[in-house]
Design a protein around this motif. Structure first.
Motif, short mmCIF file in Angstrom:
data_model
loop_
_atom_site.label_atom_id
_atom_site.label_comp_id
_atom_site.label_asym_id
_atom_site.label_seq_id
_atom_site.Cartn_x
_atom_site.Cartn_y
_atom_site.Cartn_z
N VAL A 1 -24.97 -12.73 -78.86
CA VAL A 1 -25.12 -13.49 -77.62
C VAL A 1 -25.18 -12.52 -76.46
CG1 VAL A 1 -24.09 -15.22 -76.10
CG2 VAL A 1 -23.88 -15.47 -78.57
N ILE A 2 -26.09 -12.76 -75.53
CA ILE A 2 -26.15 -11.97 -74.29
C ILE A 2 -25.22 -12.61 -73.28
CG2 ILE A 2 -27.60 -11.22 -72.38
CD1 ILE A 2 -29.94 -11.10 -74.25
N GLU A 3 -24.28 -11.84 -72.78
CA GLU A 3 -23.38 -12.31 -71.73
C GLU A 3 -23.86 -11.73 -70.40
OE1 GLU A 3 -18.64 -12.41 -70.51
OE2 GLU A 3 -19.31 -11.30 -72.28
N LYS A 4 -24.21 -12.59 -69.47
CA LYS A 4 -24.76 -12.18 -68.19
C LYS A 4 -23.67 -12.12 -67.13
CE LYS A 4 -29.14 -14.40 -69.35
NZ LYS A 4 -30.12 -15.45 -68.97
N SER A 5 -23.74 -11.11 -66.31
CA SER A 5 -22.81 -10.96 -65.20
C SER A 5 -23.28 -11.83 -64.03
CB SER A 5 -22.74 -9.50 -64.78
OG SER A 5 -23.98 -9.06 -64.27
N PRO A 6 -22.41 -12.07 -63.04
CA PRO A 6 -22.85 -12.82 -61.85
C PRO A 6 -24.05 -12.19 -61.16
CG PRO A 6 -20.46 -12.69 -61.89
CD PRO A 6 -20.96 -11.83 -63.01
N GLU A 7 -24.13 -10.87 -61.14
CA GLU A 7 -25.26 -10.20 -60.53
C GLU A 7 -26.54 -10.47 -61.31
OE1 GLU A 7 -26.74 -5.62 -59.58
OE2 GLU A 7 -24.62 -6.06 -59.90
#
Length: 488
Positions: free
Chosen positions: A265-271
């Motif tokens: 799974v790709i976990e995306k940061s707020p940025e």
């Protein structure tokens, strides 16, 4: 019906950067003789996951010949789903590919014949948010824990199955934060919430589930992040040997677990989510411009040429770079914003029926309602009726772990990142007036700075000195006034 909300939702339809002639040519390459069939196929990103490797290679080669992309055609060793993602990224810039892939996965799972040897697990039914983007299932095994009586259950997972570098073609050395999520399944259609379980990896004595993991389980997420639970997992590659034991201790009634799986799974940061929102909004401008010019081939070709000139300097991996996506957004807004605001005759007739009374400009603050800091990435929901914005990066930072998003200003429900957009006019005003504290929003979407009013100077000589003597007046029964002075 609010025609403005209707228009905002209608304009968010997907539109590839293809002309009618190109759609017809591509349709013939994959076997369609009817132009209508070609349009129906290439207008929906979901259909690209149905293509074979040979047909996707033919389409990619055609896009190179037409100058639509400079991305080289991958070799034959690429996974079929990965090549589909590449084509969708080229033809639908800013489109959330996870929506198309999950729809394709759901159709495969629901339409699989009863004679199939493997039954797909219902990953598309799992509670999730836009922070996580599921890639591929790396490992799956059937267990008989439902037949056991003890509270401790162990499963051994081969280390080579936990290799994260092969899940996405070309992303082995990228900055993507690929995580490993473990799921426990009582059945093929339902995953278990591990809120009352402890996990020991490689016979360690310490519970690997942190307070943050348990908080996510309280929010309703069903995954267990095993990426950093052991050093052997972070070093795993395709040549790794051996297996890693995972021991689960159930504190309450033990569920009937029948399947254990691990997904990348790709976990995306707020940025990165803010970057995705910039590209998504830019794609809305592009899509509306392509749709408005689709019936005029010379104009459509000119619009496509402009789109290619804007997107050509940027690589597919730049879609999560905040600085570069801001530049893409600004360029698309400056080029296609007129096309975005053009409405057809039907909308104009409806607008004539809705007579509005204009009472002057509206005062808009530049402070984010969550952090009370200056807004850098002004965002708004398509269902919001107010003109005030909030900072997209701050919003994702505080609400991304929740599955129920709400506007911090009006509390309207936000279904996901597809319901948000960047306000170009507000973004332009924030850059043009970096020291302004408030803006006056005119009816033509023009932001004018409001000068801060400083308090008037006060002359200290005009303030009377403090009185040292207090006068007390009392009335007696005979209505005589007696004045007494008392010093403090």
């Amino acid at each position: 019906m609010n025609i403005n909300l209707y228009r905002r939702r209608r304009l968010r339809s997907t539109q590839p950067i293809l002309t009618r002639v190109q759609i017809r040519d591509l349709g013939r390459k994959i076997g369609y003789t009817s132009f209508r069939q070609s349009v129906e196929f290439f207008m929906d990103p979901y259909n690209y996951f149905k293509l074979s490797k040979i047909k996707m290679a033919d389409i990619h080669q055609y896009l190179l010949e037409q100058g639509i992309t400079q991305e080289k055609c991958p070799n034959t060793h690429i996974r079929q789903g990965d090549h589909s993602r590449v084509l969708i990224s080229i033809l639908f810039p800013g489109y959330p590919i996870i929506k198309a892939s999950e729809q394709h996965y759901r159709d495969l799972r629901e339409n699989r014949s009863p004679q199939a040897k493997i039954v797909d697990l219902a990953y598309d039914q799992l509670p999730t948010s836009d922070k996580f983007e599921r890639l591929e299932e790396l490992y799956r095994t059937d267990v008989d824990w439902h037949k056991q009586t003890n509270k401790e259950c162990t499963v051994e997972i081969p280390l080579k199955k936990l290799n994260r570098s092969i899940v996405v073609e070309g992303h082995a050395s990228s900055k993507l934060n690929v995580r490993l999520f473990l799921y426990l399944w009582p059945s093929e259609r339902m995953a278990w919430n591990p809120s009352s379980v402890s996990l020991l990896v490689d016979h360690e004595a310490k519970d690997c589930l942190t307070a943050e993991d348990k908080k996510l389980h309280e929010y309703g997420f069903h995954h267990i992040d095993i990426t950093e639970t052991a050093d052997a997992i972070s070093k795993a590659n395709r040549r790794s040997t051996g297996a890693l034991p995972f021991t689960f201790t159930f504190h309450e009634k033990r569920p009937n677990i029948r399947h254990v799986s691990v997904c990348a799974v790709i976990e995306k940061s707020p940025e990165e989510l803010a970057s995705q929102l910039y590209v998504q909004t830019a794609s809305l401008y592009i899509g509306q411009a392509m749709e408005s010019s689709s019936r005029n081939i010379p104009v459509a070709q000119a619009v496509q040429k402009q789109v290619i000139q804007i997107l050509s300097p940027f690589d597919l991996k730049d879609k999560l770079d905040l600085v570069k996506t801001e530049n893409i957004f600004t360029s698309c807004a400056e080029t296609f914003l007129t096309a975005w605001n053009n409405h057809d005759k039907e909308d104009q007739e409806e607008d004539d029926k809705d007579v509005e009374i204009y009472n002057g400009g509206e005062s808009v603050s530049v402070l984010d309602p969550i952090m009370l800091s200056r807004i850098e990435h002004p965002a708004r929901c398509i269902f919001c009726t107010h003109n005030a914005c909030f900072d997209a990066e701050v919003f994702f930072k505080f609400q991304v772990t929740s599955m129920q998003w709400k506007c911090p200003i009006c509390l309207v429900k936000i279904r996901g990142i597809q319901d948000l957009y960047i306000d170009y006019h507000a973004k332009l005003a924030l850059k043009k007036y970096p020291n302004a504290e408030r803006f006056l929003l005119e009816k033509n979407d023009v932001y004018l700075p409001i000068e801060s009013t400083s308090p008037l100077p006060v002359d200290m000589k005009d303030i009377p000195e403090k009185r040292n003597v207090a006068e007390i007046i009392s009335l007696d029964d005979d209505d005589e006034v007696i004045s007494k002075r008392q010093r403090h």
